[in-house]
Scaffold this motif. Structure first.
Motif, PDB file in Angstrom:
ATOM      1  N   VAL A 196       0.848  -1.195   0.000  1.00 60.07           N
ATOM      2  CA  VAL A 196       0.000   0.000   0.000  1.00 60.07           C
ATOM      3  C   VAL A 196       0.886   1.249   0.000  1.00 60.07           C
ATOM      4  N   THR A 197       1.909   1.248   0.815  1.00 58.92           N
ATOM      5  CA  THR A 197       2.829   2.393   0.905  1.00 58.92           C
ATOM      6  C   THR A 197       3.587   2.581  -0.406  1.00 58.92           C
ATOM      7  N   ILE A 198       4.058   1.477  -0.982  1.00 55.53           N
ATOM      8  CA  ILE A 198       4.798   1.550  -2.247  1.00 55.53           C
ATOM      9  C   ILE A 198       3.908   2.101  -3.351  1.00 55.53           C
ATOM     10  N   LYS A 199       2.677   1.568  -3.447  1.00 52.40           N
ATOM     11  CA  LYS A 199       1.763   1.983  -4.518  1.00 52.40           C
ATOM     12  C   LYS A 199       1.417   3.458  -4.416  1.00 52.40           C
ATOM     13  N   ALA A 200       1.317   3.981  -3.208  1.00 55.86           N
ATOM     14  CA  ALA A 200       0.966   5.388  -3.013  1.00 55.86           C
ATOM     15  C   ALA A 200       2.011   6.320  -3.609  1.00 55.86           C
ATOM     16  N   ASP A 201       3.233   5.810  -3.777  1.00 50.02           N
ATOM     17  CA  ASP A 201       4.333   6.629  -4.286  1.00 50.02           C
ATOM     18  C   ASP A 201       4.668   6.306  -5.739  1.00 50.02           C
ATOM     19  N   ARG A 202       3.875   5.428  -6.349  1.00 52.95           N
ATOM     20  CA  ARG A 202       4.122   5.021  -7.730  1.00 52.95           C
ATOM     21  C   ARG A 202       2.967   5.445  -8.626  1.00 52.95           C
ATOM     22  N   ILE A 203       3.115   5.159  -9.928  1.00 55.43           N
ATOM     23  CA  ILE A 203       2.020   5.385 -10.866  1.00 55.43           C
ATOM     24  C   ILE A 203       1.354   4.050 -11.162  1.00 55.43           C
ATOM     25  N   GLU A 204       0.165   4.084 -11.751  1.00 56.30           N
ATOM     26  CA  GLU A 204      -0.656   2.895 -11.930  1.00 56.30           C
ATOM     27  C   GLU A 204       0.039   1.775 -12.705  1.00 56.30           C
ATOM     28  N   SER A 205       0.907   2.125 -13.650  1.00 56.16           N
ATOM     29  CA  SER A 205       1.532   1.118 -14.510  1.00 56.16           C
ATOM     30  C   SER A 205       2.790   0.499 -13.917  1.00 56.16           C
ATOM     31  N   ASP A 206       3.234   0.946 -12.761  1.00 54.38           N
ATOM     32  CA  ASP A 206       4.489   0.453 -12.175  1.00 54.38           C
ATOM     33  C   ASP A 206       4.404  -1.020 -11.764  1.00 54.38           C
ATOM     34  N   THR A 207       5.558  -1.689 -11.834  1.00 59.41           N
ATOM     35  CA  THR A 207       5.636  -3.089 -11.445  1.00 59.41           C
ATOM     36  C   THR A 207       6.658  -3.274 -10.322  1.00 59.41           C
ATOM     37  N   ILE A 208       6.553  -4.423  -9.654  1.00 60.14           N
ATOM     38  CA  ILE A 208       7.520  -4.803  -8.622  1.00 60.14           C
ATOM     39  C   ILE A 208       7.883  -6.271  -8.827  1.00 60.14           C
ATOM     40  N   LYS A 209       8.942  -6.704  -8.180  1.00 60.39           N
ATOM     41  CA  LYS A 209       9.292  -8.117  -8.224  1.00 60.39           C
ATOM     42  C   LYS A 209       8.183  -8.915  -7.547  1.00 60.39           C
ATOM     43  N   GLN A 210       7.833 -10.030  -8.174  1.00 63.77           N
ATOM     44  CA  GLN A 210       6.717 -10.811  -7.632  1.00 63.77           C
ATOM     45  C   GLN A 210       6.992 -11.222  -6.182  1.00 63.77           C
ATOM     46  N   PRO A 211       6.099 -10.853  -5.254  1.00 62.29           N
ATOM     47  CA  PRO A 211       6.269 -11.241  -3.844  1.00 62.29           C
ATOM     48  C   PRO A 211       5.845 -12.699  -3.643  1.00 62.29           C
ATOM     49  N   THR A 212       6.807 -13.592  -3.652  1.00 65.00           N
ATOM     50  CA  THR A 212       6.537 -15.033  -3.654  1.00 65.00           C
ATOM     51  C   THR A 212       5.650 -15.484  -2.504  1.00 65.00           C
ATOM     52  N   GLU A 213       5.964 -15.045  -1.296  1.00 70.81           N
ATOM     53  CA  GLU A 213       5.204 -15.497  -0.131  1.00 70.81           C
ATOM     54  C   GLU A 213       3.747 -15.032  -0.203  1.00 70.81           C
ATOM     55  N   LEU A 214       3.552 -13.809  -0.661  1.00 71.11           N
ATOM     56  CA  LEU A 214       2.184 -13.290  -0.803  1.00 71.11           C
ATOM     57  C   LEU A 214       1.431 -14.064  -1.873  1.00 71.11           C
ATOM     58  N   MET A 215       2.095 -14.364  -2.991  1.00 69.87           N
ATOM     59  CA  MET A 215       1.447 -15.112  -4.075  1.00 69.87           C
ATOM     60  C   MET A 215       1.033 -16.503  -3.605  1.00 69.87           C
ATOM     61  N   GLU A 216       1.851 -17.132  -2.795  1.00 68.28           N
ATOM     62  CA  GLU A 216       1.511 -18.452  -2.261  1.00 68.28           C
ATOM     63  C   GLU A 216       0.281 -18.363  -1.348  1.00 68.28           C
ATOM     64  N   PHE A 217       0.245 -17.315  -0.539  1.00 69.31           N
ATOM     65  CA  PHE A 217      -0.903 -17.084   0.334  1.00 69.31           C
ATOM     66  C   PHE A 217      -2.174 -16.906  -0.485  1.00 69.31           C
ATOM     67  N   LEU A 218      -2.093 -16.098  -1.529  1.00 67.22           N
ATOM     68  CA  LEU A 218      -3.260 -15.821  -2.359  1.00 67.22           C
ATOM     69  C   LEU A 218      -3.710 -17.067  -3.113  1.00 67.22           C
ATOM     70  N   ARG A 219      -2.753 -17.851  -3.604  1.00 67.90           N
ATOM     71  CA  ARG A 219      -3.093 -19.085  -4.311  1.00 67.90           C
ATOM     72  C   ARG A 219      -3.829 -20.057  -3.386  1.00 67.90           C
ATOM     73  N   ASP A 220      -3.312 -20.214  -2.180  1.00 70.21           N
ATOM     74  CA  ASP A 220      -3.949 -21.118  -1.220  1.00 70.21           C
ATOM     75  C   ASP A 220      -5.352 -20.655  -0.863  1.00 70.21           C
ATOM     76  N   LYS A 221      -5.506 -19.350  -0.654  1.00 74.13           N
ATOM     77  CA  LYS A 221      -6.811 -18.814  -0.291  1.00 74.13           C
ATOM     78  C   LYS A 221      -7.805 -18.938  -1.433  1.00 74.13           C
ATOM     79  N   LEU A 222      -7.325 -18.758  -2.650  1.00 73.07           N
ATOM     80  CA  LEU A 222      -8.199 -18.859  -3.817  1.00 73.07           C
ATOM     81  C   LEU A 222      -8.743 -20.273  -3.942  1.00 73.07           C
ATOM     82  N   GLU A 223      -7.889 -21.250  -3.767  1.00 76.50           N
ATOM     83  CA  GLU A 223      -8.322 -22.646  -3.822  1.00 76.50           C
ATOM     84  C   GLU A 223      -9.290 -22.959  -2.672  1.00 76.50           C
TER      85      GLU A 223
END
Length: 259
Positions: A196-223
């Protein structure tokens, strides 16, 4: 922007001969994770004069203003909004908890929220958020760098599902409001707060390195929530009389204010 938005709302009322009952901020600003260049997504509910509702053929029930780089403004007629409420439309339910309001009668909105709770369908809203999360998640998988905005299009729907499971009520629109109440791993919570803090200082099109631990959390929750949704008890057909009563009362009270 507040003055510009208020002027736009007044202009809409004058040009369309309607009265706006409720106007809020939706999109990333209402969700609580805007970027430096996020636009303003203004949504509203309005009424026509009584005669408009007595026509043989129903007229247009949406008002849309051409979108520009700063403003995205559109709204629904009250009758349309209540029809969507009957079907537990998640977007409409979100509007009712926006942290940013531009126009509201507190008593009217309080009653509208109470009516919305009566028609809230955990099945319908959970599937709505699962489908949004799934589509967004599939667009991020396998990428070394991911768009921050699209990442939040997975995070917020998943937290909304967590809210429904925990409280069986309409999830708040705002991400921070959900994070205060929903139990989750502290490390994952910290990652989201940092995003949230990072996005507030960036523009809409900006990217970041994929946060692996967060992606795993989201994948598990989605299933998990695909399975969870299948086991939610089917609700009985709801009585529409409460909506009709609210509609009649509101039209009588506010349509007379329109010249």
């Amino acid at each position: 922007m507040e003055k510009i938005i208020q002027a736009q709302l007044r202009d809409i009322e004058e040009k369309n001969n309607v009265k706006i009952l409720y106007a809020i901020e939706s999109g990333s600003r209402g969700w609580g994770f805007e970027s430096k260049d996020s636009d303003f997504d203004v949504r509203f509910i309005y009424v026509h004069p009584v005669e408009w509702y007595l026509s043989v053929f129903e007229g247009p029930d949406i008002i849309e203003i051409p979108v520009d780089e700063v403003l995205d403004v559109n709204g629904w007629d009250l009758r349309k909004a209540l029809k969507l409420m009957y079907r537990s439309n998640a977007s409409l339910l979100e509007w009712l908890s926006s942290p940013i309001t531009y126009r509201q009668n507190q008593e009217l909105v309080k009653e509208l929220r109470q009516v919305a709770e009566k028609y809230f369908s955990p099945i319908s809203v959970t599937y709505h958020y699962i489908n949004i999360a799934k589509k967004s998640f599939e667009g991020l998988e396998g990428l070394n760098n991911v768009n921050i905005k699209k990442l939040f299009y997975v995070i917020r729907p998943i937290l909304s599902c967590m809210w429904i499971e925990n409280f069986n009520t309409i999830p708040p629109m705002n991400l921070q409001a959900m994070m205060k109440e929903v139990k989750m791993d502290d490390k994952v919570k910290t990652i989201i707060e940092e995003l949230v803090t990072i996005k507030a200082d960036r523009i809409e099109s900006d990217t970041i390195k994929q946060p692996t631990e967060l992606m795993e959390f989201l994948r598990d929750k989605l299933e998990y929530y695909y399975s969870y949704a299948k086991n939610i008890k089917t609700e009985k057909e709801r009585d529409s009389s409460i909506l009709n009563e609210f509609f009649h009362k509101t039209i009588k009270e506010y349509s007379g204010d329109i010249e």
